[in-house]
Scaffold this motif. Structure first.
Motif, PDB file in Angstrom:
ATOM      1  N   LEU A   1       0.758  -1.402   0.100  1.00  0.00           N
ATOM      2  CA  LEU A   1      -0.245  -0.108   0.033  1.00  0.00           C
ATOM      3  C   LEU A   1       0.587   1.199  -0.259  1.00  0.00           C
ATOM      4  CD1 LEU A   1       0.036   1.509   3.404  1.00  0.00           C
ATOM      5  CD2 LEU A   1      -1.550  -0.618   3.790  1.00  0.00           C
ATOM      6  N   SER A   2       1.743   1.275   0.357  1.00  0.00           N
ATOM      7  CA  SER A   2       3.289   2.693   0.222  1.00  0.00           C
ATOM      8  C   SER A   2       3.883   2.659  -1.189  1.00  0.00           C
ATOM      9  CB  SER A   2       4.082   2.293   1.504  1.00  0.00           C
ATOM     10  OG  SER A   2       4.587   3.597   1.708  1.00  0.00           O
ATOM     11  N   CYS A   3       4.565   1.902  -1.785  1.00  0.00           N
ATOM     12  CA  CYS A   3       4.507   1.661  -3.183  1.00  0.00           C
ATOM     13  C   CYS A   3       4.555   1.388  -4.150  1.00  0.00           C
ATOM     14  CB  CYS A   3       6.843   0.832  -2.950  1.00  0.00           C
ATOM     15  SG  CYS A   3       6.959  -0.845  -3.319  1.00  0.00           S
ATOM     16  N   ARG A   4       3.422   0.649  -3.772  1.00  0.00           N
ATOM     17  CA  ARG A   4       2.798   0.293  -5.397  1.00  0.00           C
ATOM     18  C   ARG A   4       2.903  -1.072  -5.604  1.00  0.00           C
ATOM     19  NH1 ARG A   4      -2.153   0.993  -4.366  1.00  0.00           N
ATOM     20  NH2 ARG A   4      -3.314   0.507  -5.581  1.00  0.00           N
ATOM     21  N   ARG A   5       4.203  -2.154  -5.367  1.00  0.00           N
ATOM     22  CA  ARG A   5       4.786  -3.066  -5.498  1.00  0.00           C
ATOM     23  C   ARG A   5       3.849  -4.267  -6.254  1.00  0.00           C
ATOM     24  NH1 ARG A   5       8.776  -7.300  -4.147  1.00  0.00           N
ATOM     25  NH2 ARG A   5       8.168  -6.877  -1.413  1.00  0.00           N
ATOM     26  N   LEU A   6       3.787  -5.321  -6.448  1.00  0.00           N
ATOM     27  CA  LEU A   6       3.455  -6.376  -6.814  1.00  0.00           C
ATOM     28  C   LEU A   6       4.066  -7.644  -6.785  1.00  0.00           C
ATOM     29  CD1 LEU A   6       0.263  -7.227  -7.898  1.00  0.00           C
ATOM     30  CD2 LEU A   6       1.126  -7.469  -9.979  1.00  0.00           C
ATOM     31  N   ALA A   7       3.800  -8.382  -5.822  1.00  0.00           N
ATOM     32  CA  ALA A   7       4.311  -9.488  -5.368  1.00  0.00           C
ATOM     33  C   ALA A   7       4.319 -10.846  -4.643  1.00  0.00           C
ATOM     34  CB  ALA A   7       5.771  -8.773  -4.768  1.00  0.00           C
ATOM     35  N   PRO A   8       4.151 -11.929  -5.081  1.00  0.00           N
ATOM     36  CA  PRO A   8       3.480 -12.820  -3.737  1.00  0.00           C
ATOM     37  C   PRO A   8       3.553 -12.850  -2.011  1.00  0.00           C
ATOM     38  CG  PRO A   8       5.056 -13.967  -5.209  1.00  0.00           C
ATOM     39  CD  PRO A   8       5.272 -12.447  -5.536  1.00  0.00           C
ATOM     40  N   LYS A   9       2.530 -13.038  -1.746  1.00  0.00           N
ATOM     41  CA  LYS A   9       1.787 -12.023  -0.129  1.00  0.00           C
ATOM     42  C   LYS A   9       2.793 -13.102   0.658  1.00  0.00           C
ATOM     43  CE  LYS A   9      -0.947 -15.789   1.041  1.00  0.00           C
ATOM     44  NZ  LYS A   9      -2.788 -15.449   1.653  1.00  0.00           N
ATOM     45  N   THR A  10       3.600 -13.443   0.440  1.00  0.00           N
ATOM     46  CA  THR A  10       4.731 -13.971   1.350  1.00  0.00           C
ATOM     47  C   THR A  10       5.715 -13.148   1.880  1.00  0.00           C
ATOM     48  OG1 THR A  10       5.500 -15.012  -0.393  1.00  0.00           O
ATOM     49  CG2 THR A  10       3.891 -16.619   0.780  1.00  0.00           C
ATOM     50  N   GLU A  11       5.958 -12.071   0.128  1.00  0.00           N
ATOM     51  CA  GLU A  11       6.756 -11.246   0.552  1.00  0.00           C
ATOM     52  C   GLU A  11       6.562  -9.723   1.549  1.00  0.00           C
ATOM     53  OE1 GLU A  11       9.098  -9.975  -3.302  1.00  0.00           O
ATOM     54  OE2 GLU A  11       9.120 -12.527  -3.294  1.00  0.00           O
ATOM     55  N   PHE A  12       5.514 -10.110   2.549  1.00  0.00           N
ATOM     56  CA  PHE A  12       4.932  -8.679   2.770  1.00  0.00           C
ATOM     57  C   PHE A  12       4.365  -9.153   4.075  1.00  0.00           C
ATOM     58  CE2 PHE A  12       3.574  -7.984  -1.983  1.00  0.00           C
ATOM     59  CZ  PHE A  12       3.626  -6.720  -1.976  1.00  0.00           C
ATOM     60  N   TRP A  13       4.107  -7.709   4.352  1.00  0.00           N
ATOM     61  CA  TRP A  13       3.403  -7.913   6.589  1.00  0.00           C
ATOM     62  C   TRP A  13       2.761  -7.618   5.891  1.00  0.00           C
ATOM     63  CZ3 TRP A  13       7.644  -3.136   8.080  1.00  0.00           C
ATOM     64  CH2 TRP A  13       8.288  -4.535   8.544  1.00  0.00           C
ATOM     65  N   ARG A  14       1.559  -8.362   7.071  1.00  0.00           N
ATOM     66  CA  ARG A  14      -0.218  -8.244   6.787  1.00  0.00           C
ATOM     67  C   ARG A  14      -0.561  -8.185   8.032  1.00  0.00           C
ATOM     68  NH1 ARG A  14      -4.352 -12.727   7.563  1.00  0.00           N
ATOM     69  NH2 ARG A  14      -6.443 -11.582   7.199  1.00  0.00           N
ATOM     70  N   ILE A  15      -1.419  -6.884   7.536  1.00  0.00           N
ATOM     71  CA  ILE A  15      -1.807  -5.656   8.513  1.00  0.00           C
ATOM     72  C   ILE A  15      -3.269  -5.909   8.849  1.00  0.00           C
ATOM     73  CG2 ILE A  15      -2.086  -4.143  10.083  1.00  0.00           C
ATOM     74  CD1 ILE A  15       0.626  -4.363   7.432  1.00  0.00           C
ATOM     75  N   VAL A  16      -3.727  -6.915   9.965  1.00  0.00           N
ATOM     76  CA  VAL A  16      -5.142  -7.018   9.970  1.00  0.00           C
ATOM     77  C   VAL A  16      -5.893  -6.047  10.943  1.00  0.00           C
ATOM     78  CG1 VAL A  16      -6.680  -8.310  10.131  1.00  0.00           C
ATOM     79  CG2 VAL A  16      -4.995  -9.372   9.596  1.00  0.00           C
ATOM     80  N   ARG A  17      -7.067  -5.940  10.552  1.00  0.00           N
ATOM     81  CA  ARG A  17      -8.431  -5.041  11.704  1.00  0.00           C
ATOM     82  C   ARG A  17      -9.214  -6.442  11.361  1.00  0.00           C
ATOM     83  NH1 ARG A  17     -12.538  -1.060   8.832  1.00  0.00           N
ATOM     84  NH2 ARG A  17     -13.271  -3.172   8.382  1.00  0.00           N
ATOM     85  N   VAL A  18      -9.399  -7.399  12.805  1.00  0.00           N
ATOM     86  CA  VAL A  18      -9.942  -7.878  13.002  1.00  0.00           C
ATOM     87  C   VAL A  18     -11.535  -7.980  13.526  1.00  0.00           C
ATOM     88  CG1 VAL A  18     -10.345 -10.009  14.820  1.00  0.00           C
ATOM     89  CG2 VAL A  18      -8.195  -8.684  14.011  1.00  0.00           C
TER      90      VAL A  18
END
Length: 96
Positions: free
Chosen positions: A10-27
């Motif tokens: 959501l910051s740099c708009r890079r597209l990649a497999p989700k395993t390369e990112f941190w996931r932040i969740v609103r539960v």
């Protein structure tokens, strides 16, 4: 074998497999913020200092998750960056 699930930072708009990112969740339904797991609205962020700074400065996490993000979440993510960078340095020192 299924193809990898792609997500966008959501910051740099890079597209990649989700395993390369941190996931932040609103539960759902508690509206609390968690890292890495949980059911609810999610946002993905590159595990880099520049993406984290831009996300905090422009409140991109809060806007994406539609909730106020506590400072403690940003501090936890900054600590993860520090730990990752020290582990990288340690592994470089051991290989030489």
């Amino acid at each position: 074998m299924s193809p990898p699930n792609y997500r966008r930072c959501l910051s740099c708009r890079r597209l990649a497999p989700k395993t390369e990112f941190w996931r932040i969740v609103r539960v759902y339904p508690s509206q609390t913020i968690q890292l890495d797991y949980g059911m609810g609205r999610s946002a993905y962020l590159c595990p880099t200092a520049s993406c984290l700074q831009a996300a905090q400065r422009k409140d991109r996490l809060g806007k994406s998750l539609k909730v106020s993000v506590p400072e403690a979440v940003y501090q936890t993510l900054r600590q993860r960056i520090a730990v990752d960078s020290t582990q990288e340095l340690d592994s470089l020192g051991q290989t030489q």
